[in-house]
Design a protein around this motif. Structure first.
Motif, PDB file in Angstrom:
ATOM      1  N   LEU A  45       4.623  -1.738 -29.722  1.00  0.00           N
ATOM      2  CA  LEU A  45       3.688  -2.007 -28.625  1.00  0.00           C
ATOM      3  C   LEU A  45       2.511  -1.047 -28.712  1.00  0.00           C
ATOM      4  CD1 LEU A  45       5.994  -2.631 -25.503  1.00  0.00           C
ATOM      5  CD2 LEU A  45       5.060  -4.289 -27.118  1.00  0.00           C
ATOM      6  N   TYR A  46       1.306  -1.592 -28.671  1.00  0.00           N
ATOM      7  CA  TYR A  46       0.099  -0.790 -28.810  1.00  0.00           C
ATOM      8  C   TYR A  46      -0.689  -0.802 -27.513  1.00  0.00           C
ATOM      9  CZ  TYR A  46       1.576  -2.285 -33.440  1.00  0.00           C
ATOM     10  OH  TYR A  46       2.336  -2.583 -34.545  1.00  0.00           O
ATOM     11  N   PRO A  47      -0.864   0.371 -26.876  1.00  0.00           N
ATOM     12  CA  PRO A  47      -1.622   0.426 -25.611  1.00  0.00           C
ATOM     13  C   PRO A  47      -3.010  -0.190 -25.776  1.00  0.00           C
ATOM     14  CG  PRO A  47      -0.523   2.506 -26.022  1.00  0.00           C
ATOM     15  CD  PRO A  47      -0.351   1.696 -27.267  1.00  0.00           C
ATOM     16  N   PHE A  48      -3.378  -1.013 -24.798  1.00  0.00           N
ATOM     17  CA  PHE A  48      -4.668  -1.708 -24.813  1.00  0.00           C
ATOM     18  C   PHE A  48      -5.366  -1.424 -23.485  1.00  0.00           C
ATOM     19  CE2 PHE A  48      -7.170  -5.481 -23.651  1.00  0.00           C
ATOM     20  CZ  PHE A  48      -8.002  -5.607 -24.761  1.00  0.00           C
ATOM     21  N   LYS A  49      -6.530  -0.844 -23.544  1.00  0.00           N
ATOM     22  CA  LYS A  49      -7.250  -0.529 -22.312  1.00  0.00           C
ATOM     23  C   LYS A  49      -8.714  -0.914 -22.492  1.00  0.00           C
ATOM     24  CE  LYS A  49      -7.617   2.979 -18.708  1.00  0.00           C
ATOM     25  NZ  LYS A  49      -7.236   4.341 -18.293  1.00  0.00           N
ATOM     26  N   GLU A  50      -9.059  -2.072 -21.935  1.00  0.00           N
ATOM     27  CA  GLU A  50     -10.432  -2.566 -22.018  1.00  0.00           C
ATOM     28  C   GLU A  50     -10.967  -2.791 -20.604  1.00  0.00           C
ATOM     29  OE1 GLU A  50     -12.646  -6.632 -23.375  1.00  0.00           O
ATOM     30  OE2 GLU A  50     -11.318  -5.710 -24.859  1.00  0.00           O
TER      31      GLU A  50
END
Length: 447
Positions: A45-50
């Motif tokens: 799981l790769y943190p995604f913050k947009e």
């Protein structure tokens, strides 16, 4: 010395070098999961913050999250609320996993499937992407919502007032990850069971509609067309016809064109009686305390047993006593007491009526009280200031269609048969849902 050994048996010791946080539950609860070939969530799981701004949300007709419930379902706010929302928003694209920091331990994890519309979330909902060539999003969603992982996540919370699971704690959880082909198979098998359960639930709903249609037809009542609300329309009443000063949600109740159109007052003996105003306790006794919350919509009692702190003889129920809820969001809920329920008294927000068995079958009245005819009357006559309510005297004016006793018996027999089918379908649906989860967990943790 023996007493010291006895005490040590109940104490858990943690090496000071292993004491990273002053949070006892993560050390008291020794959670070792039955996992082979485990990997950490941070590996997949790769943190995604947009950041996403209101203008873009409005342009794309995207909504803001309201909550994820304990079943893992997503609820969004009304689109108009975006204009009054304060705070930063992050984008949740399709094919992404999110969780609620506060309630992840209760299963509040959501998978935004491929093809789903994006939406906005606050920082309380971390967003993660993954490689779909390695991970099936539905597999991870179901895996992290198993009871085993809920228990594990509960040990990862930090904080006092609103304990949260931080991202690093979440990502440091180990999970089993079979091949993508195996993940797909497990998800497919789960979905097959759930599809069967959903079909059974739909059949139950159809039978509920059949009951309503059958009852209206047998009673000679024309189906009522839904009234369209006309905003701004005034309704005038003659002053001498006004007997209450609250807003009246008037509905026309269609009468029977073949049987007697009576009211509840015509089928009872004596006066309505309110229940006991005593405290309910968990201390077991020979008398059950029946409250509104103990009565299910179908008229059965649930298994949440409460007993009265004091039992007064005058509140003891007798066979075929008829109860109606007079207050709260469930005003109009009905229950027919049978001696098979055991010794019981009833609570103060319920009203008891003694029925005239020469005029009406108690079982028929219970069925009729579940009909749209009765429910429409309740909706039209409940007082809406504060909590909805209808008092015991007002219920006496509720409409009751009374066929001959033989016809009542025929109606009761037919509808009872349908209700038994509905009950069986709900039991089977529940069993299939439970088996879907159980089989999913067994294949993962017992392989």
């Amino acid at each position: 010395m023996e007493s010291n050994n006895f005490i040590y048996k109940y104490l858990k010791f943690v090496s000071f070098s292993g004491l990273e946080l002053w949070d006892t539950k993560r050390y008291i609860v020794n959670k070792v999961l039955p996992i082979k070939n485990a990997i950490y969530l941070k590996e997949i799981l790769y943190p995604f913050k947009e950041r996403v701004f209101k203008e873009e949300m409005i342009k794309n007709n995207w909504q803001i999250i309201a909550k994820i419930n304990f079943s893992g379902n997503l609820f969004l706010r009304d689109f108009e609320e975006i204009h009054i929302y304060k705070g930063n928003l992050n984008l949740v694209p399709e094919n992404a996993i999110i969780y609620s920091k506060i309630n992840v331990r209760h299963g509040c994890i959501y998978y935004n499937k491929i093809g789903n519309v994006p939406f906005g979330v606050s920082s309380e909902y971390p967003v993660y992407l993954f490689n779909e060539n390695i991970v099936n999003g539905e597999f991870i969603h179901k895996l992290l919502r198993t009871e085993i992982f809920k228990d594990l996540l509960n040990t990862k919370t930090t904080g006092i007032s609103k304990a949260r699971v931080k991202q690093d704690e979440f990502l440091n959880i180990q999970i089993p990850l079979p091949s993508l082909e195996e993940q797909n198979r497990l998800v497919e098998n789960y979905a097959k069971k759930i599809k069967v359960a959903e079909k059974q639930e739909q059949e139950a709903v159809q039978l509920e509609h059949e009951i309503e249609n059958y009852l209206l037809e047998e009673l000679g009542v024309e189906k009522q067309m839904e009234e369209k609300k006309q905003p701004g329309k005034l309704i005038f009443f003659h002053l001498k016809k006004v007997d209450r000063w609250d807003v009246w949600n008037k509905k026309n109740i269609n009468p029977s064109n073949i049987f007697l159109n009576k009211i509840l007052d015509d089928v009872i003996i004596g006066k309505p009686m309110y229940g006991a105003n005593v405290k309910g306790v968990k201390i077991k006794s020979d008398t059950r305390y029946i409250r509104i919350t103990d009565i299910n919509e179908n008229g059965d009692l649930n298994n949440d047993f409460i007993y009265p702190e004091v039992t007064e003889k005058k509140y003891l129920l007798e066979n075929n006593d008829f109860l109606i809820a007079r207050s709260g969001n469930t005003v109009g809920k009905t229950f027919l007491y049978k001696k098979e329920h055991g010794k019981a008294i009833f609570a103060g927000y319920l009203v008891k009526y003694k029925l005239n068995n020469k005029v009406i079958l108690p079982e028929y009245l219970l069925i009729f009280s579940k009909s749209k005819i009765f429910k429409d009357w309740v909706l039209a006559n409940q007082r809406i200031s504060g909590q909805p309510n209808i008092n015991g005297q007002e219920f006496l004016k509720s409409p009751i269609i009374i066929p001959p006793l033989e016809k009542q018996k025929e109606i009761v027999a037919y509808i009872t048969n349908l209700k038994n089918k509905i009950k069986k379908l709900h039991i089977l649906a529940k069993k299939n849902r439970e088996e879907a989860i159980k089989e999913f967990e067994q294949e993962i943790f017992n392989s």
